[in-house]
Design a protein around this motif. Sequence first.
Motif, PDB file in Angstrom:
ATOM      1  N   ILE A 599     -48.806 -57.278 -38.748  1.00 53.38           N
ATOM      2  CA  ILE A 599     -48.235 -56.157 -39.481  1.00 53.38           C
ATOM      3  C   ILE A 599     -48.801 -54.843 -38.950  1.00 53.38           C
ATOM      4  N   CYS A 600     -50.108 -54.830 -38.639  1.00 54.14           N
ATOM      5  CA  CYS A 600     -50.728 -53.614 -38.095  1.00 54.14           C
ATOM      6  C   CYS A 600     -50.039 -53.182 -36.801  1.00 54.14           C
ATOM      7  N   ARG A 601     -49.814 -54.151 -35.906  1.00 50.81           N
ATOM      8  CA  ARG A 601     -49.163 -53.794 -34.638  1.00 50.81           C
ATOM      9  C   ARG A 601     -47.755 -53.263 -34.899  1.00 50.81           C
ATOM     10  N   SER A 602     -47.019 -53.892 -35.822  1.00 53.91           N
ATOM     11  CA  SER A 602     -45.663 -53.424 -36.144  1.00 53.91           C
ATOM     12  C   SER A 602     -45.678 -51.985 -36.642  1.00 53.91           C
ATOM     13  N   ILE A 603     -46.677 -51.670 -37.502  1.00 54.45           N
ATOM     14  CA  ILE A 603     -46.774 -50.317 -38.049  1.00 54.45           C
ATOM     15  C   ILE A 603     -47.058 -49.310 -36.935  1.00 54.45           C
ATOM     16  N   ILE A 604     -48.023 -49.639 -36.065  1.00 55.24           N
ATOM     17  CA  ILE A 604     -48.381 -48.709 -34.982  1.00 55.24           C
ATOM     18  C   ILE A 604     -47.208 -48.521 -34.023  1.00 55.24           C
ATOM     19  N   GLY A 609     -46.672 -45.902 -31.119  1.00 57.57           N
ATOM     20  CA  GLY A 609     -47.984 -46.121 -30.525  1.00 57.57           C
ATOM     21  C   GLY A 609     -48.188 -47.536 -30.016  1.00 57.57           C
ATOM     22  N   ARG A 610     -49.474 -47.852 -29.751  1.00 63.48           N
ATOM     23  CA  ARG A 610     -49.822 -49.164 -29.206  1.00 63.48           C
ATOM     24  C   ARG A 610     -51.163 -49.593 -29.793  1.00 63.48           C
ATOM     25  N   LEU A 611     -51.264 -50.876 -30.133  1.00 68.45           N
ATOM     26  CA  LEU A 611     -52.490 -51.450 -30.687  1.00 68.45           C
ATOM     27  C   LEU A 611     -52.928 -52.608 -29.800  1.00 68.45           C
ATOM     28  N   TRP A 612     -54.220 -52.642 -29.445  1.00 64.09           N
ATOM     29  CA  TRP A 612     -54.727 -53.730 -28.597  1.00 64.09           C
ATOM     30  C   TRP A 612     -56.183 -54.011 -28.928  1.00 64.09           C
ATOM     31  N   GLY A 620     -69.140 -58.960 -29.766  1.00 64.36           N
ATOM     32  CA  GLY A 620     -68.353 -58.036 -30.552  1.00 64.36           C
ATOM     33  C   GLY A 620     -66.953 -57.814 -29.977  1.00 64.36           C
ATOM     34  N   ALA A 621     -66.192 -56.985 -30.681  1.00 62.13           N
ATOM     35  CA  ALA A 621     -64.816 -56.691 -30.269  1.00 62.13           C
ATOM     36  C   ALA A 621     -64.489 -55.247 -30.605  1.00 62.13           C
ATOM     37  N   LEU A 622     -63.590 -54.679 -29.782  1.00 67.66           N
ATOM     38  CA  LEU A 622     -63.117 -53.314 -30.003  1.00 67.66           C
ATOM     39  C   LEU A 622     -61.612 -53.340 -30.199  1.00 67.66           C
ATOM     40  N   PHE A 623     -61.171 -52.866 -31.355  1.00 66.92           N
ATOM     41  CA  PHE A 623     -59.741 -52.712 -31.616  1.00 66.92           C
ATOM     42  C   PHE A 623     -59.414 -51.222 -31.497  1.00 66.92           C
ATOM     43  N   GLN A 624     -58.384 -50.918 -30.696  1.00 72.15           N
ATOM     44  CA  GLN A 624     -57.984 -49.533 -30.491  1.00 72.15           C
ATOM     45  C   GLN A 624     -56.479 -49.384 -30.683  1.00 72.15           C
ATOM     46  N   PHE A 625     -56.095 -48.202 -31.175  1.00 73.82           N
ATOM     47  CA  PHE A 625     -54.668 -47.886 -31.183  1.00 73.82           C
ATOM     48  C   PHE A 625     -54.493 -46.414 -30.851  1.00 73.82           C
TER      49      PHE A 625
END
Length: 635
Positions: A599-604, A609-612, A620-625
Amino acid sequence: MLQVDLGTLATLHSQLEQHEAKIRRLVDANIIGIIIWDLEGRILEANDAFLRMGGYDREDLISGRLNRTDLTPPEWRDRDARTDAELKRIGAVQPFEKEYFRKDGGRVPVLIGLAAFGEERDQGVAFVLDLTERKRAEQALMRSEAYLAEAQKLTHTGSWVWDPRTEKVLYCSEEMFRIFGLDPRESLPSRDNFRQQIHPEDRDWVKKRFEELLRERVDTFAEYRVLLPDGTVRHINASGHPILNEDGEFIEFVGTAVDVTERKRAEVVGQRLAAIVNSSEDAIVSKDLNGTIETWNGGAERLFGHQASEVIGKSILIIIPPDRHDEELRILERIRRGELIRSYETVRMREDGSLIDISLSVSPLRDTAGRIIGASKIARDITERKRAEAALRDMQMQLAHANRIATMGQLSASITHEVNQPITAAVTYALAARRFLSAEPPNVREVDDALSLIVKEGNRAGEIVERIRALIKKAPARKDAVTIDDAILEVIALTRTEAANNSVSVRTQFAEGLPCVQGDRVQLQQVMLNLIVNAIQAMSGIGEGARELQISIDAVPSEGRVRVGVRDIGPGLSPESLSRLFEPFYTTKPDGMGMGLCICRSIIEAHGGRLWAIPCEPRGALFQFTIPGTRADGS
């Protein structure tokens, strides 16, 4: 006896004078050039006709400047040497062509015949004919023939002439040889040669048509095929004209053959294309630069309800709603500039007045010179797609709302704590105010301070409730200018207790002077809420070490975007989970639904925009949009 000899001599002398007089008259008549020469090349005598050929005068002749050798260009002197040898041997030379130099340095083409005098043959006479006009005529004829040959090649037209009396071909152009696959290096073809090249299926009827022409002596026209030895088939348009003499006798037949193979192929392609266009479910229409309809296919009839016969020649505005007429003017202006318009979504009008959503593609139409003369338009009915998209958006909105409710449910304890804090503080300040009022005398100033603090804590509780209400409220998506850092700070405040309960410290790094973003504040906060909660949960299983959540915001000027990052120091992402992370229903949590990140990717993406996600080292992990920023004017 002597008297007889003297009489004979007188007669011979008279005859000789008469011959000389005739020769002199011939020379002086200047009908052709005449010169008398010797073997050394000197021109001893010449008439005016010869002198005029080279632009010489009598003075040139008298001065001795005229010499046969000097007048002859170098490339002709070998021929002159052979001529002199032949004169010595037999006393005469058959006329041949050569050139002489003119006085001005130019050249004159001549036809010359020579004869020698006397037993020694050391002098002679030459008759010289100026060929300048004939050569010009020949060159003109050659140019004309060359132009004709080139024109025939360009137009794929061959010509031939046939004599019906001898049944022989008198002439056949090079293009005729090519069209019928015959070798121009061989002799002229016969009618049978041509006939054998005609396609077997056409040969008999073509022969019959030609025989009718011979009998009726009328012009004829026929289309048939030629089959070449390599199997190539050519389509021919043939025409013929009989030529009759004054007595009505059929003396010649002049025929032409035009190779129309490419035209035939184009016609077939055009017919197929027309069939495809007419059978297309899409409306395909062409119009001129004034918007006048020129073609209208079956798809257009079905889509708009107008028959082709009703609209061709009328303005395209017949299918455009009145409030969109300016749109057509803008489209035509872009077409005049040579632009292509692809997948332009708009609204058009059916014959009954109802409106339909369409996707429009428009291309310029050009003539053979490359000039834009109109436009070709393809219109596709997207009404059902629009309805489906609206239904999908509604479903996504409901799903996103459900996801927000579920996420807020996970934070219920933290939210309760956030709400209880200002309420508890307000109660404490209220109790203190009562004590201050009970004192003798009442401490009014302290009561006033306590009441101010109660109001402050009440407002803080109201703000928390309002933020929670905004997140769980079901409302249509909005497009507002959102101050992204303020929106994210509100989410951080909501999740502060959840982070503290899991021993997670939150560190922020926000760039200054960030542009606003265009979008729905609640939806963007939902994305951040999901990412922050996921990060906190990812670090909840870490046994030892600091748990830190880093939230950053910066601008990407080269892309005109704002970039947001959420980084944790949890266990990280495996290659398998990284490739499937944003798939619906994929989750690594025991109690997860697998819909949050999808759902987050659909919203962005809906925000342009773009989410990855990126695995971090050592863990750890890094989420960016990223989402487009807006300028001060909102654009």
